[in-house]
Scaffold this active site. Sequence first.
Site, short mmCIF file in Angstrom:
data_model
loop_
_atom_site.label_atom_id
_atom_site.label_comp_id
_atom_site.label_asym_id
_atom_site.label_seq_id
_atom_site.Cartn_x
_atom_site.Cartn_y
_atom_site.Cartn_z
N ASP A 76 0.91 -1.19 -0.10
CA ASP A 76 0.02 0.07 0.00
C ASP A 76 0.72 1.39 -0.04
OD1 ASP A 76 -2.17 -1.64 0.35
OD2 ASP A 76 -2.36 -1.43 2.42
N1 URA Z 1 -1.45 -5.96 3.76
C1 URA Z 1 -2.10 -4.89 3.79
O1 URA Z 1 -2.97 -4.21 4.40
N2 URA Z 1 -1.17 -3.67 3.09
C2 URA Z 1 -0.13 -4.02 2.53
O2 URA Z 1 0.63 -3.22 1.98
C3 URA Z 1 0.51 -5.24 2.50
C4 URA Z 1 -0.46 -6.15 3.19
#
Ligand code: URA
Length: 234
Positions: A106
């Site tokens: 993310d």
């Molecule tokens: N899980 C999440 O919620 N975000 C990420 O960036 C990776 C795994």
Amino acid sequence: MMRLDKLLVELNIGTRSEVKALLKKGLIFVDGEKAGKPEQKVDENSVVITYQGKECTYKKFSYYVINKPKGVITATEDAHERTVMDVFYSQCPDAPKGLAPVGRLDKDTTGLLLITNDGQLAHDMLSPKKHVDKTYYVELDGELTPEDVAALEAGVHIGEGEPTAPATVKYEGGKTCYITIHEGKFHQVKRMFFAVGKTVLELKRTAFGPLVLDEEKLPVGHINELKCESFSCK
Ligand code: URA
């Protein structure tokens, strides 16, 4: 074996016509000897090309890891947002073109992200069938109970029909923990903690398959090229 002009193009020395011109001017050396014709056949796996005093050797695939900074999206290009590949190529302008991140973190997640042009390896590392482990360091808005840990490890419902697959949680009290999962559903870690009533405040990936983040050697925003012989995912 490969045609010399094709290899020179792949090495980013120039376009087909540019490398032809360089060859004509005698500016390219093959294993220390002035190169001949564009159609000369060379063994791309062993030949050493010298151009402008620099030695270039051919690698079929390249592998890098970045400790992804916050604020960039995991994409190769985007019309509006700065991507992790913008960060990558601004630091490694001579890296081969066509590299891409393997999987997605993310925008506000930091940590280990593999970047390669080895499509088969990328596919294998992301395939649900291969169960490649991913470990995250998590900071939460509250403390976990033993029941929360047991639920996260057994599998929780995050609105996908099926519960999440079994996970491992390393929790030693406080508002932080490590979780290891082998699935890769959208926002999976955040949604798993949400399912036990917690909000993820900080998320950092610390391991992906055999790759482990060492933040002393790879602080946030830094990039490291992996040498094929030290990389054994295949
Ligand atoms: N899980 C999440 O919620 N975000 C990420 O960036 C990776 C795994």
